[in-house]
Design a protein around this motif. Structure first.
Motif, PDB file in Angstrom:
ATOM      1  N   GLN A 600       0.823  -1.212   0.000  1.00 30.89           N
ATOM      2  CA  GLN A 600       0.000   0.000   0.000  1.00 30.89           C
ATOM      3  C   GLN A 600       0.860   1.267   0.000  1.00 30.89           C
ATOM      4  OE1 GLN A 600      -2.956  -0.016   3.163  1.00 30.89           O
ATOM      5  NE2 GLN A 600      -3.220  -2.236   2.995  1.00 30.89           N
ATOM      6  N   ILE A 601       2.083   1.157   0.494  1.00 28.97           N
ATOM      7  CA  ILE A 601       2.909   2.363   0.681  1.00 28.97           C
ATOM      8  C   ILE A 601       4.308   2.222   0.077  1.00 28.97           C
ATOM      9  CG2 ILE A 601       1.702   3.113   2.765  1.00 28.97           C
ATOM     10  CD1 ILE A 601       3.962   1.809   4.411  1.00 28.97           C
ATOM     11  N   SER A 627       7.670   9.666   3.169  1.00 31.26           N
ATOM     12  CA  SER A 627       7.560  10.549   2.017  1.00 31.26           C
ATOM     13  C   SER A 627       7.218  11.965   2.469  1.00 31.26           C
ATOM     14  CB  SER A 627       6.480  10.041   1.060  1.00 31.26           C
ATOM     15  OG  SER A 627       6.161  11.019   0.091  1.00 31.26           O
ATOM     16  N   ALA A 628       8.026  12.927   2.041  1.00 29.76           N
ATOM     17  CA  ALA A 628       7.737  14.323   2.350  1.00 29.76           C
ATOM     18  C   ALA A 628       6.479  14.792   1.631  1.00 29.76           C
ATOM     19  CB  ALA A 628       8.931  15.196   1.964  1.00 29.76           C
ATOM     20  N   ARG A 629       6.113  14.086   0.582  1.00 29.90           N
ATOM     21  CA  ARG A 629       4.958  14.476  -0.222  1.00 29.90           C
ATOM     22  C   ARG A 629       3.649  13.967   0.374  1.00 29.90           C
ATOM     23  NH1 ARG A 629       2.286  11.912  -4.288  1.00 29.90           N
ATOM     24  NH2 ARG A 629       3.747  10.165  -4.105  1.00 29.90           N
ATOM     25  N   THR A 630       3.648  12.711   0.874  1.00 31.55           N
ATOM     26  CA  THR A 630       2.405  12.085   1.325  1.00 31.55           C
ATOM     27  C   THR A 630       2.368  11.797   2.827  1.00 31.55           C
ATOM     28  OG1 THR A 630       3.199   9.814   0.996  1.00 31.55           O
ATOM     29  CG2 THR A 630       2.217  10.942  -0.914  1.00 31.55           C
ATOM     30  N   GLY A 631       3.511  11.775   3.493  1.00 29.64           N
ATOM     31  CA  GLY A 631       3.562  11.377   4.894  1.00 29.64           C
ATOM     32  C   GLY A 631       3.493   9.876   5.101  1.00 29.64           C
ATOM     33  N   LYS A 632       3.388   9.129   4.005  1.00 30.65           N
ATOM     34  CA  LYS A 632       3.320   7.671   4.110  1.00 30.65           C
ATOM     35  C   LYS A 632       4.734   7.085   4.099  1.00 30.65           C
ATOM     36  CE  LYS A 632      -1.186   7.401   1.830  1.00 30.65           C
ATOM     37  NZ  LYS A 632      -1.961   6.815   0.702  1.00 30.65           N
ATOM     38  N   PHE A 657      -1.995   4.268  10.594  1.00 25.90           N
ATOM     39  CA  PHE A 657      -0.796   3.436  10.579  1.00 25.90           C
ATOM     40  C   PHE A 657      -1.094   2.044  11.108  1.00 25.90           C
ATOM     41  CE2 PHE A 657      -0.938   5.804  14.544  1.00 25.90           C
ATOM     42  CZ  PHE A 657      -0.700   4.835  15.508  1.00 25.90           C
ATOM     43  N   TRP A 658      -0.145   1.153  10.880  1.00 32.62           N
ATOM     44  CA  TRP A 658      -0.158  -0.209  11.419  1.00 32.62           C
ATOM     45  C   TRP A 658       1.195  -0.448  12.061  1.00 32.62           C
ATOM     46  CZ3 TRP A 658       3.193  -4.213  10.661  1.00 32.62           C
ATOM     47  CH2 TRP A 658       2.797  -5.492  11.079  1.00 32.62           C
ATOM     48  N   HIS A 659       1.237  -1.281  13.126  1.00 33.46           N
ATOM     49  CA  HIS A 659       2.541  -1.568  13.726  1.00 33.46           C
ATOM     50  C   HIS A 659       2.611  -3.001  14.227  1.00 33.46           C
ATOM     51  CE1 HIS A 659       1.007  -1.479  17.862  1.00 33.46           C
ATOM     52  NE2 HIS A 659       0.405  -0.324  17.595  1.00 33.46           N
ATOM     53  N   THR A 660       3.828  -3.471  14.418  1.00 35.85           N
ATOM     54  CA  THR A 660       4.070  -4.795  14.980  1.00 35.85           C
ATOM     55  C   THR A 660       3.814  -4.771  16.482  1.00 35.85           C
ATOM     56  OG1 THR A 660       6.397  -4.246  15.270  1.00 35.85           O
ATOM     57  CG2 THR A 660       5.790  -5.356  13.235  1.00 35.85           C
ATOM     58  N   PHE A 689       3.195   3.745   8.146  1.00 34.13           N
ATOM     59  CA  PHE A 689       2.295   4.899   8.121  1.00 34.13           C
ATOM     60  C   PHE A 689       1.589   4.983   6.768  1.00 34.13           C
ATOM     61  CE2 PHE A 689       5.408   6.027  11.364  1.00 34.13           C
ATOM     62  CZ  PHE A 689       4.590   6.454  12.390  1.00 34.13           C
ATOM     63  N   GLY A 690       0.262   5.125   6.831  1.00 41.13           N
ATOM     64  CA  GLY A 690      -0.522   5.161   5.601  1.00 41.13           C
ATOM     65  C   GLY A 690      -0.994   3.803   5.155  1.00 41.13           C
ATOM     66  N   ALA A 691      -0.687   2.759   5.954  1.00 38.80           N
ATOM     67  CA  ALA A 691      -1.105   1.395   5.627  1.00 38.80           C
ATOM     68  C   ALA A 691      -2.124   0.933   6.651  1.00 38.80           C
ATOM     69  CB  ALA A 691       0.099   0.458   5.623  1.00 38.80           C
ATOM     70  N   GLY A 692      -3.123   0.189   6.186  1.00 36.99           N
ATOM     71  CA  GLY A 692      -4.142  -0.308   7.100  1.00 36.99           C
ATOM     72  C   GLY A 692      -5.114   0.795   7.478  1.00 36.99           C
TER      73      GLY A 692
END
Length: 699
Positions: A600-601, A627-632, A657-660, A689-692
């Motif tokens: 996704q990112i 990414s400075a453009r998307t924050g992802k 976001f998603w994390h372990t 960040f930006g996933a899930g």
């Protein structure tokens, strides 16, 4: 000073003047700062001729390239040598990127020849004045570090004493700046440092001369209208900002604008069978090719699909014989049809291994092109075994064999459906034959050998470009997992690199082993050590996107090993190998879930400038790719020492976001992420960040 021609984009303006000290200029449009680039010079008929022009014209209409650049060709006759014409071919990004790419093309209308009166190359590519830039640095692309058994990027400051004493630097990149404006110059070639074919020579008046060292041309070579002399591609940049801003611009240039072969820049996830083949050979005492067959391959593809792999690569042994590169009927009776069908059903791509420099003794290729076999010392090379297949002969890439090999790859792409070609075992030196395209009998053996080594990487890029022009969806990578190979910027203009194979061998560390019976490979087992080795070359990522340096990590259980491999992989090296069917159901599920989130990112991670805190193998070792453009993007934290660690992101991440496990994430008042991780065993913790869609910031 009369400007003869100009063009611009949003960031820079180019001016062509044609003078020796001010051949052309690049101006940063934001600050108005200008950098004047000195003229090239060529030795012809024993005389060094600086290129000075009184007039120029656009020799062709500007061309829109397929990589977001516009190509211009301007040129004119050389003053004082009216039979010599020089063209400047320059590609300028259409957006606000500051990096341009260019080369020169020299044509003689009356048969004048390039010469080496003193027995060495005399060719000056450019003179670079650095008077306005108090800071300068050499960026070495091709330093082979025995500690990690890999090429790594090294950055070496150039001080006043280096200029005063006339030191040389191999580069291929040179940067300079004053803290407010930064400049860059580079050349596209390749060789292992310190074996320079081109170098920067520093002078006491704080100038830098980029000049040929060896192999750049042949003594007596005539650059006529049919075969003009083309220099290597060169690069230049000037922009407002410090080195970090310049590195970000250059990284974006390499990702978006250096090549026309855009598939090589996409962050696919790769699997390669070689590690499993080595396990068979070294652990199970079988042969490398024992499981190179249809049944095992289909089983592996199923497991690879569960793990989210995009490209499945059959390493050595899929073929009947080298040179002809026909699928082995014994191992794959249907010619890989079922393999391709299974991959297609999963949306996966097929990759195959090649050694481009060999052809089996009985192959049609060897029979058709016997004159293209490599020779040294006046003797043709002898056959040798290729990975449990028929003995093969080494063939010269700087001969008509290169086009025949390119045609074979095009056939395989179209008939078999190959999407990815892994090139291996291409040593830079090896041929001094006088009947090929790198010298004649009148040239010394050394000159022919140097010319072969110089032209080899250019031949390789031409093969890739020919293949990709016919089959734009194809990717080619070049395995530089051993020293003595042509590592540099040239191949990145066509494809990508396969960077780390097994890593160091026991004998790299002076460990006494029996090379006939003992296992060579040190970092072959699950655990943190392989990651330390494979992540060390991520220092390239500051200037060159890590997606261009394929490196494989082990998916083996237990979970902590899988987390370390996944955390490493998503930083951009994007490779998995090992025994996939042997991974537990839980392990395959974990890998598949993380890969689905990563996909996704992954484009955002690919474009992101890297941030690292802590040394590789330290506690903690932190990598931020936002990414400075998307924050992802991702933050990955490794540690082999138990404890609790905290990290505040430099970038402003996406709020989803998603994390372990073992991670908590909050947001400070400025929008940065505050990450706390807990380690009980050596492992990795990461946040995507930006996933899930399940977790959001809490303040």
């Amino acid at each position: 000073m009369r400007q003869l021609w100009t063009c611009r984009n949003e960031r820079v303006e180019l001016g062509f003047y044609g003078e020796e000290a001010r051949f052309w200029t690049i101006t940063d449009r934001s600050s108005g700062r200008e950098w004047a680039i000195g003229a090239p010079a060529f030795e012809m008929e024993g005389e060094l001729i600086p290129v000075v022009l009184k007039s120029v014209a656009e020799r062709e209409a500007p061309r829109q390239m397929g990589n977001g650049t516009t190509e211009y060709r301007v040129g004119g006759m050389i003053h004082g040598a009216s039979d010599l014409r020089i063209d400047w071919i320059v590609r300028v990004p259409d957006n606000d990127n500051s990096v341009i790419r260019f080369r020169y093309e020299l044509t003689s209308e009356n048969g004048r020849r390039l010469t080496k009166r003193q027995g060495v190359d005399r060719l000056r590519y450019a003179t670079l004045p650095l008077d306005d830039f108090p800071e300068a640095k050499e960026l070495r692309f091709s330093e082979f570090m025995e500690l990690v058994h890999s090429f790594c990027l090294t950055e070496r400051p150039l001080y006043e004493q280096h200029f005063d004493s006339g030191q040389t630097a191999m580069g291929p990149l040179l940067t300079a700046g004053d803290g407010t404006v930064s400049a860059l110059f580079a050349y596209e070639h390749g060789s292992q440092s310190p074996d320079a074919f081109i170098r920067y020579r520093l002078t006491p008046d704080r100038k830098v001369v980029l000049e040929a060292v060896k192999g750049n041309y042949l003594d007596g070579q005539c650059p006529d209208g049919e075969r003009p002399y083309s220099t290597v591609w060169l690069q230049a940049a000037l922009r407002t900002g410090n080195e970090a801003a310049l590195a970000s611009d250059y990284r974006s240039f390499v990702l978006q604008h250096q090549t026309l072969n855009s598939e090589s820049r996409k962050p696919y996830i790769f699997y390669n069978t070689w590690n499993y083949q080595e396990r068979n050979r070294n652990w199970r005492k079988k042969k490398y090719l024992d499981d190179m067959n249809l049944a095992w391959t289909l089983k592996e593809i199923d497991a690879a699909h569960e793990m989210g792999i995009d490209v499945y690569v059959l390493d050595t042994g899929w073929y009947e014989k080298t040179g002809d590169w026909r699928v082995s009927n014994e191992r794959f009776p249907d010619g890989l049809k079922q393999v391709k069908e299974r991959l297609n059903s999963y949306g996966m791509k097929l990759g195959l291994w090649f050694n481009p420099t060999v052809a089996a003794v009985s192959s049609e290729m060897a029979i058709r092109h016997p004159e293209c076999v490599m020779s040294k010392g006046g003797e043709k090379a002898k056959p040798f075994e290729i990975w449990e297949t028929e003995e093969s002969l080494p063939f010269c890439l700087v001969s008509r064999y290169a086009d025949a090999f390119a045609d074979e790859l095009i056939r395989l792409a179209k008939e078999v459906g190959v999407d990815y070609f892994k090139w291996d075992a291409i040593e830079q030196y090896g041929c001094e034959d006088p009947s090929h395209d790198h010298g004649m009998e009148k040239h010394s053996r050394q000159e022919r050998a140097d010319s072969y080594a110089f032209q080899q990487i250019q031949a390789m890029t031409r093969i890739v470009d020919k293949l990709c022009e016919a089959c734009p969806e194809v990717i080619v990578d070049f395995d530089i997992t051993e020293g003595g190979r042509s590592a540099g910027l040239a191949f990145l203009s066509a494809g990508k690199y396969f960077l780390v194979n097994n890593g160091p061998y026991y004998f790299n560390y002076d460990v006494p082993i029996d090379r006939e019976t003992d296992l060579w490979n040190v970092f072959f087992y699950p655990g943190p050590a392989r990651g330390w080795i494979c992540r060390t070359p991520l220092n390239y990522d500051k200037w060159f996107p890590s997606v261009l340096f394929l490196t494989h990590y082990l998916p083996d259980d237990p979970r902590d090993n899988q987390l370390m491999s996944l955390g490493s992989l998503i930083l951009g090296q994007n490779g998995i190998w090992g025994d996939l069917p042997a991974v537990s159901d839980e392990g395959r599920q974990l890998i598949g879930e993380v890969m689905a989130l990563y996909k996704q990112i992954r484009d955002d991670i690919t474009e992101s400038d890297p941030v690292r805190e802590g040394e590789v193998g330290g506690a903690p070792e932190v990598h931020e790719k936002l990414s400075a453009r998307t924050g992802k993007g991702a933050v990955v934290i490794f540690s082999s020492t138990p404890g609790t660690y905290r990290y505040i992101t430099r970038g402003l991440p996406d709020t989803v976001f998603w994390h372990t496990e073992g991670v908590s994430v909050t947001r400070d008042k400025s929008g940065h992420a505050a990450i706390e991780v807990v380690f009980e065993t050596p492992s990795a913790r990461f946040v995507l960040f930006g996933a899930g869609q399940s977790i959001n910031f809490t303040n």
